[in-house]
Design a protein around this motif. Sequence first.
Motif, mmCIF file in Angstrom:
data_model
loop_
_atom_site.group_PDB
_atom_site.id
_atom_site.type_symbol
_atom_site.label_atom_id
_atom_site.label_comp_id
_atom_site.label_asym_id
_atom_site.label_seq_id
_atom_site.Cartn_x
_atom_site.Cartn_y
_atom_site.Cartn_z
ATOM 1 N N SER A 275 26.075 39.013 37.978
ATOM 2 C CA SER A 275 24.724 39.580 37.974
ATOM 3 C C SER A 275 24.620 40.763 38.925
ATOM 4 N N LEU A 276 25.143 40.619 40.131
ATOM 5 C CA LEU A 276 25.021 41.684 41.118
ATOM 6 C C LEU A 276 25.937 42.861 40.788
ATOM 7 N N ILE A 277 27.107 42.593 40.229
ATOM 8 C CA ILE A 277 27.966 43.700 39.785
ATOM 9 C C ILE A 277 27.292 44.463 38.651
ATOM 10 N N ASP A 278 26.676 43.740 37.730
ATOM 11 C CA ASP A 278 26.004 44.401 36.610
ATOM 12 C C ASP A 278 24.804 45.213 37.092
ATOM 13 N N LEU A 279 24.076 44.714 38.071
ATOM 14 C CA LEU A 279 22.954 45.465 38.627
ATOM 15 C C LEU A 279 23.428 46.762 39.281
ATOM 16 N N ASP A 280 24.573 46.709 39.944
ATOM 17 C CA ASP A 280 25.087 47.887 40.649
ATOM 18 C C ASP A 280 25.765 48.878 39.719
ATOM 19 N N HIS A 281 26.535 48.384 38.756
ATOM 20 C CA HIS A 281 27.417 49.260 37.977
ATOM 21 C C HIS A 281 27.218 49.166 36.467
ATOM 22 N N GLN A 282 26.304 48.300 36.015
ATOM 23 C CA GLN A 282 26.129 48.049 34.584
ATOM 24 C C GLN A 282 27.484 47.712 33.964
ATOM 25 N N LEU A 283 28.106 46.723 34.565
ATOM 26 C CA LEU A 283 29.460 46.330 34.195
ATOM 27 C C LEU A 283 29.612 44.822 34.344
ATOM 28 N N LEU A 284 30.151 44.181 33.307
ATOM 29 C CA LEU A 284 30.492 42.766 33.366
ATOM 30 C C LEU A 284 32.006 42.669 33.197
ATOM 31 N N ASN B 220 30.188 38.386 48.412
ATOM 32 C CA ASN B 220 29.829 39.733 48.844
ATOM 33 C C ASN B 220 31.035 40.660 48.802
ATOM 34 N N VAL B 221 32.195 40.126 49.189
ATOM 35 C CA VAL B 221 33.424 40.916 49.152
ATOM 36 C C VAL B 221 33.797 41.252 47.714
ATOM 37 N N VAL B 222 33.740 40.261 46.828
ATOM 38 C CA VAL B 222 34.101 40.470 45.424
ATOM 39 C C VAL B 222 33.158 41.476 44.778
ATOM 40 N N ILE B 223 31.864 41.323 45.022
ATOM 41 C CA ILE B 223 30.859 42.186 44.397
ATOM 42 C C ILE B 223 31.061 43.643 44.798
ATOM 43 N N TYR B 224 31.436 43.871 46.042
ATOM 44 C CA TYR B 224 31.637 45.240 46.512
ATOM 45 C C TYR B 224 33.002 45.798 46.103
ATOM 46 N N ARG B 225 34.045 44.979 46.242
ATOM 47 C CA ARG B 225 35.404 45.522 46.114
ATOM 48 C C ARG B 225 35.936 45.530 44.690
ATOM 49 N N LEU B 226 35.583 44.530 43.887
ATOM 50 C CA LEU B 226 36.176 44.443 42.555
ATOM 51 C C LEU B 226 35.895 45.681 41.705
ATOM 52 N N PRO B 227 34.654 46.198 41.637
ATOM 53 C CA PRO B 227 34.444 47.426 40.843
ATOM 54 C C PRO B 227 35.282 48.606 41.334
ATOM 55 N N ILE B 228 35.455 48.734 42.647
ATOM 56 C CA ILE B 228 36.279 49.819 43.179
ATOM 57 C C ILE B 228 37.730 49.632 42.773
ATOM 58 N N MET B 229 38.211 48.395 42.847
ATOM 59 C CA MET B 229 39.585 48.104 42.427
ATOM 60 C C MET B 229 39.778 48.428 40.951
ATOM 61 N N MET B 230 38.786 48.106 40.120
ATOM 62 C CA MET B 230 38.891 48.387 38.695
ATOM 63 C C MET B 230 38.895 49.888 38.425
ATOM 64 N N GLN B 231 38.029 50.623 39.139
ATOM 65 C CA GLN B 231 37.976 52.077 38.945
ATOM 66 C C GLN B 231 39.301 52.731 39.334
ATOM 67 N N ARG B 232 39.898 52.246 40.396
ATOM 68 C CA ARG B 232 41.189 52.802 40.814
ATOM 69 C C ARG B 232 42.278 52.476 39.800
ATOM 70 N N GLN B 233 42.212 51.278 39.238
ATOM 71 C CA GLN B 233 43.195 50.908 38.227
ATOM 72 C C GLN B 233 43.027 51.758 36.975
ATOM 73 N N TRP B 234 41.764 52.011 36.572
ATOM 74 C CA TRP B 234 41.517 52.869 35.412
ATOM 75 C C TRP B 234 42.055 54.281 35.676
ATOM 76 N N HIS B 235 41.810 54.772 36.884
ATOM 77 C CA HIS B 235 42.286 56.103 37.242
ATOM 78 C C HIS B 235 43.804 56.170 37.186
#
Length: 288
Positions: A149-158, A32-47
């Motif tokens: 699966s859950l990250i892709d459902l939320d963000h369309q991202l693998l 649950n932590v990974v699914i929520y936090r990893l996309p945010i961490m990636m977006q911040r890194q991209w920024h």
Amino acid sequence: MQLFNELVLLTTPYAFTVLMGVVGLLVGSFLNVVIYRLPIMMQRQWHSDCLAYLKLDEKSQPYEIFNLALPASRCPHCKAQILARHNIPVLSYLWLRGRCASCEQPIAQRYPFTEFFTALASMIVAWHFGYGEQAAAALLLTWVLITLSLIDLDHQLLPDIIVLPMLWVGLILSLFNVFTDSSSSIIGASGGYLLLWSVYYGFKLITGKEGMGRGDFKLLAMFGAWLGWQYLGLIILLSSLVGATIGITLISLNKQKRDTPIPFGPYLAMAGWIALLWGDRLNAWYFG
């Protein structure tokens, strides 16, 4: 003592299955932590990367420390830190009746569902393979597939940070014939990627649109590395059938618009997991 414990797990499948169910609950809480936090961490890194490329001052938008360990879990509504006794998988949710202990705002049902589903899937894997190296590898793959699966459902991202290392793990496992041999694994990895890439490129040539994301190519390549090229057809067939059925059903019930993209990753993950457990039987049945 260690030898005795291993002997119990080897000779008592029920004990191993129950133990993996408990482990699955704990892992599900971490997922649950990974699914929520990893996309945010990636977006911040991209920024941050974009600012560095444009040579802009990154200090104008400072971020707090945010990773898989920090900050401590807290309520998204009142920001109160979640105490350890309120963070017991599934049980705390039931005890708190699905509400925050501080502000009594509803807790998302996804959290206990992810924990319970991870435990259930872990028990199925443990019962199917029994105590051994196959079970250990299959459990790791199962937990990764739930996360993807859950990250892709939320963000369309693998995320490549998950998929690519797992592809290499599959290739390494093939050296020891855990699920398949090295030749089948290498052909499966390359064939899985090229197969969906060909479909994607052909669809784009005909329609001018992108029919799927590039992460799907890598995910199928990962399955090819883990299971071998012999299972690619089964995975594509199962994922297409499930995806088409669910997609048509959602559109028919007005739950999904025709022009809204539907992530394909969860269906690939579901099909790959089925192939992991019962692919040999399904292939044998299909080919007579």
